[in-house]
Structure formats: C-alpha cells, structure tokens
Design a protein around this motif. Sequence first.
Motif, mmCIF file in Angstrom:
data_model
loop_
_atom_site.group_PDB
_atom_site.id
_atom_site.type_symbol
_atom_site.label_atom_id
_atom_site.label_comp_id
_atom_site.label_asym_id
_atom_site.label_seq_id
_atom_site.Cartn_x
_atom_site.Cartn_y
_atom_site.Cartn_z
ATOM 1 N N ALA A 76 0.843 -1.204 0.000
ATOM 2 C CA ALA A 76 0.000 0.000 0.000
ATOM 3 C C ALA A 76 0.880 1.256 0.000
ATOM 4 O O ALA A 76 0.573 2.245 -0.669
ATOM 5 C CB ALA A 76 -0.930 -0.016 1.201
ATOM 6 N N ALA A 112 -6.936 0.703 -3.738
ATOM 7 C CA ALA A 112 -7.114 -0.747 -3.626
ATOM 8 C C ALA A 112 -7.301 -1.118 -2.169
ATOM 9 O O ALA A 112 -6.735 -0.490 -1.283
ATOM 10 C CB ALA A 112 -5.893 -1.473 -4.191
ATOM 11 N N THR A 125 9.804 -8.524 -5.154
ATOM 12 C CA THR A 125 10.239 -9.800 -5.711
ATOM 13 C C THR A 125 9.134 -10.439 -6.550
ATOM 14 O O THR A 125 9.374 -11.425 -7.226
ATOM 15 C CB THR A 125 10.579 -10.809 -4.592
ATOM 16 O OG1 THR A 125 9.401 -10.980 -3.786
ATOM 17 C CG2 THR A 125 11.718 -10.309 -3.729
ATOM 18 N N GLY A 126 7.916 -9.889 -6.452
ATOM 19 C CA GLY A 126 6.793 -10.498 -7.170
ATOM 20 C C GLY A 126 6.211 -11.676 -6.412
ATOM 21 O O GLY A 126 5.356 -12.397 -6.929
ATOM 22 N N LYS A 162 4.115 1.365 -1.118
ATOM 23 C CA LYS A 162 4.894 1.386 -2.367
ATOM 24 C C LYS A 162 4.050 1.777 -3.576
ATOM 25 O O LYS A 162 4.473 2.560 -4.411
ATOM 26 C CB LYS A 162 5.469 -0.012 -2.660
ATOM 27 C CG LYS A 162 6.638 -0.410 -1.812
ATOM 28 C CD LYS A 162 7.338 -1.669 -2.339
ATOM 29 C CE LYS A 162 6.429 -2.855 -2.581
ATOM 30 N NZ LYS A 162 7.168 -4.142 -2.708
ATOM 31 N N TYR A 163 2.867 1.164 -3.679
ATOM 32 C CA TYR A 163 2.066 1.350 -4.899
ATOM 33 C C TYR A 163 0.948 2.375 -4.723
ATOM 34 O O TYR A 163 0.288 2.736 -5.687
ATOM 35 C CB TYR A 163 1.480 0.016 -5.361
ATOM 36 C CG TYR A 163 2.548 -1.029 -5.617
ATOM 37 C CD1 TYR A 163 3.498 -0.839 -6.622
ATOM 38 C CD2 TYR A 163 2.635 -2.173 -4.835
ATOM 39 C CE1 TYR A 163 4.500 -1.782 -6.841
ATOM 40 C CE2 TYR A 163 3.631 -3.115 -5.050
ATOM 41 C CZ TYR A 163 4.553 -2.918 -6.049
ATOM 42 O OH TYR A 163 5.540 -3.837 -6.259
ATOM 43 N N SER A 195 7.763 -2.513 -9.957
ATOM 44 C CA SER A 195 7.942 -3.459 -8.857
ATOM 45 C C SER A 195 9.429 -3.613 -8.526
ATOM 46 O O SER A 195 9.836 -3.563 -7.373
ATOM 47 C CB SER A 195 7.335 -4.810 -9.230
ATOM 48 O OG SER A 195 7.943 -5.848 -8.511
ATOM 49 N N ALA A 212 1.695 -13.731 -3.249
ATOM 50 C CA ALA A 212 1.620 -15.201 -3.243
ATOM 51 C C ALA A 212 1.825 -15.686 -1.808
ATOM 52 O O ALA A 212 1.119 -16.591 -1.333
ATOM 53 C CB ALA A 212 2.672 -15.800 -4.171
ATOM 54 N N LEU A 269 -3.324 -11.593 -9.584
ATOM 55 C CA LEU A 269 -2.444 -10.806 -8.721
ATOM 56 C C LEU A 269 -1.665 -11.627 -7.693
ATOM 57 O O LEU A 269 -0.541 -11.284 -7.348
ATOM 58 C CB LEU A 269 -3.282 -9.750 -8.001
ATOM 59 C CG LEU A 269 -2.675 -8.372 -7.847
ATOM 60 C CD1 LEU A 269 -2.224 -7.803 -9.167
ATOM 61 C CD2 LEU A 269 -3.668 -7.442 -7.184
ATOM 62 N N PHE A 280 -7.137 -4.594 0.235
ATOM 63 C CA PHE A 280 -6.844 -6.015 0.416
ATOM 64 C C PHE A 280 -7.329 -6.380 1.804
ATOM 65 O O PHE A 280 -6.977 -5.708 2.772
ATOM 66 C CB PHE A 280 -5.335 -6.279 0.321
ATOM 67 C CG PHE A 280 -4.780 -6.066 -1.068
ATOM 68 C CD1 PHE A 280 -4.588 -4.790 -1.562
ATOM 69 C CD2 PHE A 280 -4.460 -7.156 -1.870
ATOM 70 C CE1 PHE A 280 -4.073 -4.589 -2.841
ATOM 71 C CE2 PHE A 280 -3.957 -6.967 -3.153
ATOM 72 C CZ PHE A 280 -3.763 -5.676 -3.638
ATOM 73 N N TYR A 300 3.740 -12.603 -10.625
ATOM 74 C CA TYR A 300 2.853 -11.778 -11.448
ATOM 75 C C TYR A 300 2.932 -10.330 -10.961
ATOM 76 O O TYR A 300 2.780 -10.049 -9.773
ATOM 77 C CB TYR A 300 1.405 -12.270 -11.371
ATOM 78 C CG TYR A 300 0.509 -11.557 -12.372
ATOM 79 C CD1 TYR A 300 0.426 -12.008 -13.685
ATOM 80 C CD2 TYR A 300 -0.200 -10.417 -12.004
ATOM 81 C CE1 TYR A 300 -0.366 -11.353 -14.603
ATOM 82 C CE2 TYR A 300 -0.997 -9.747 -12.930
ATOM 83 C CZ TYR A 300 -1.064 -10.218 -14.224
ATOM 84 O OH TYR A 300 -1.837 -9.557 -15.140
ATOM 85 N N ASP A 338 3.177 -3.973 -13.210
ATOM 86 C CA ASP A 338 4.209 -3.166 -13.847
ATOM 87 C C ASP A 338 5.561 -3.656 -13.305
ATOM 88 O O ASP A 338 5.960 -3.310 -12.194
ATOM 89 C CB ASP A 338 3.962 -1.691 -13.487
ATOM 90 C CG ASP A 338 5.018 -0.768 -14.081
ATOM 91 O OD1 ASP A 338 6.099 -1.260 -14.485
ATOM 92 O OD2 ASP A 338 4.752 0.443 -14.144
ATOM 93 N N GLY A 381 -4.758 2.289 -8.033
ATOM 94 C CA GLY A 381 -5.621 1.116 -8.146
ATOM 95 C C GLY A 381 -5.127 0.112 -9.174
ATOM 96 O O GLY A 381 -4.045 0.260 -9.756
ATOM 97 N N ILE A 382 -5.926 -0.921 -9.406
ATOM 98 C CA ILE A 382 -5.528 -2.035 -10.271
ATOM 99 C C ILE A 382 -6.653 -2.293 -11.265
ATOM 100 O O ILE A 382 -7.822 -2.391 -10.870
ATOM 101 C CB ILE A 382 -5.283 -3.300 -9.414
ATOM 102 C CG1 ILE A 382 -4.212 -3.022 -8.347
ATOM 103 C CG2 ILE A 382 -4.883 -4.489 -10.269
ATOM 104 C CD1 ILE A 382 -4.342 -3.870 -7.109
ATOM 105 N N GLY A 397 5.284 -11.312 -2.911
ATOM 106 C CA GLY A 397 4.608 -10.824 -1.705
ATOM 107 C C GLY A 397 3.170 -11.302 -1.573
ATOM 108 O O GLY A 397 2.770 -11.840 -0.533
#
Length: 265
Positions: A163, A249, A221-222, A165-166, A215, A226, A203, A251, A208, A211, A194-195, A224
């Motif tokens: 939240a 967004a 690392t892509g 970072k993005y 990231s 997961a 996601l 979560f 995955y 961008d 948002g996404i 988080g």
Amino acid sequence: TFRIHISALPGAGWRRPVVLTFEDLSEQRVTERMRVDFVANASHELRTPLASLLGFVETLQGPARNDAGARDRFLAIMREQGLRMARLVDDLLSLSRIELRAHLAPETPVDLTGISREIVDSLTLMAREREVTLTLRAPTEPVRVAGDRDELLRLMENLVENAIKYGKRGGEVLIEVLDGPAECSVGVRDDGPGIAPEHLPRLTERFYRVDTAASREAGGTGLGLAIVKHIVLRHRGRLTIESALGEGATFRAVLPRFGAPPRKP
Ligand code: ADP
C-alpha cells in the motif's frame, strides 16, 4: 487425458483376470506445468541480477581496473543486486515453508490489532519517506483469531508495504480491524492508482506484476501476494481484493475467530 494402468491378477494360465485403471491426468498435468513454470520463472528472476553482478565484476577486473570513481559506483550497484538476490531467496524459502505446513491449521490466539500496531510502528519510517499517513482503526477489545503470529505479521507487513509502495505519494493508508461472531478480518486500503480488473484474478500468482519495472524499482520480488495468499489459506481464511483504476485498492484477510467452531467445508 487418461493414463491406463494394466495389471494382472494372480491366476493360472492365459485366462488370468486383468484390471484396467483409468487415471485422469489433466489435473496432474496442470500442477506439473505450474511447477515447471515456477522453476523457470524463479531461475530467470535470479539470473538477471546474477548476470549484472558478474558483468560488473568483469568490468572491475578489466577496463575499470584503475578507475577509483567507477569502482565505488559499481560496488554500490553490485551490493544492490546481491541484496535483491537475497530477498528473492528469502521469499522463496518463506513460501515453501508455508506450503509445507499447509495441512496444519494454526491454533494459537493472535490479536489482529496488536499485529497491526506492530506493523504500523515498524513501517512508519518507510511511510514517511513517501509522505504516507498510516492510520489504524480497530475495536477497543482485542480481536483474536486462531493463528500463527509470525505468519500474520508477515501477511500484514506485505500488505501495508504494498500500500505504501504502490499507493499515492503523500496519500493515506487505512488499516482496519473488524470483529465478528465467526470471522474477524483486517483490511488495508490505499488511495493510489488502483488495479485494472483484468489483473485482479492473477495478482496472487507467483511473479505476477502489473508493472514489472515499477515493482523492481520498489525492490519487489513479485512473491509478496503469493505469500499472503498461502498464509491466508493455511489459516483457513480468505483474501478479498477490491480495486478499480483511479480508486485505490483494498486487500482484506478474513480469518476464523479464535475458539469459533471450524467452518463446514
Ligand atoms: P511485488 O514484489 O512486485 O510488490 P506482490 O506479489 O506483492 O509483488 O504484488 C504483485 C503486484 O501487484 C505488484 O507488482 C503490483 O503491480 C500490484 N500491487 C500490489 N499491491 C498493490 C496496491 N496496493 N496498489 C496497486 N497495485 C498493487
């Protein structure tokens, strides 16, 4: 797709009874395919910083041998790449540890508000760097779920870090703990870009990213989300993601309340 197993039962002569077993391979195929993709992706993710690291070592041993200025710059980059590989390996290990314990539902009482407060404290500096305000909204009484403290800390850390970072620079991140008779939840909401809906279903897949450059830039690392998904699943809970372009967004991890009877499957 089917695999046919043929086995003969004990008996005499050529008229022995034979058993044919049909095995549906499609699900096994999908799992196998996912495993192969995962190994390929993980190798690629490690290969990239490794190639950069080796490239700089060779430059320092060769053309830049006597260039003190270049040496300092290159060493700083090499350190970054090394740290990036370390983060990736740590995340891969976390993920496999959580998966190994997937069949064991955690059972200790953990207060979601306490966990959230700890994460707010530990991420205050990171938030300040992006001028983000962290707000925690929670009931006064403890909100206890049946959980694993370390994993829930990790879950919250990943969601709040994302939240920050993005989300929007200078924006607000709201962490909201809710109590309920059978389930409790904690949500993390940002007011960032948002996404887009087409990304939402994928996601939480390993590696995955919406961008990739953004990231990587943010040190991601892509893995988080997961990790978040696997923690929620091990807790017999669920993760909901609500977002639309330009609308931020949210979560939310919904988890069984401590002491509540297990949900019927
Ligand atoms: P990463 O290490 O890339 O942050 P994650 O698994 O944590 O990996 O997240 C996957 C992707 O989901 C991110 O790369 C980003 O594109 C997107 N994402 C995650 N959280 C948010 C958010 N709060 N707002 C917008 N996009 C997000």
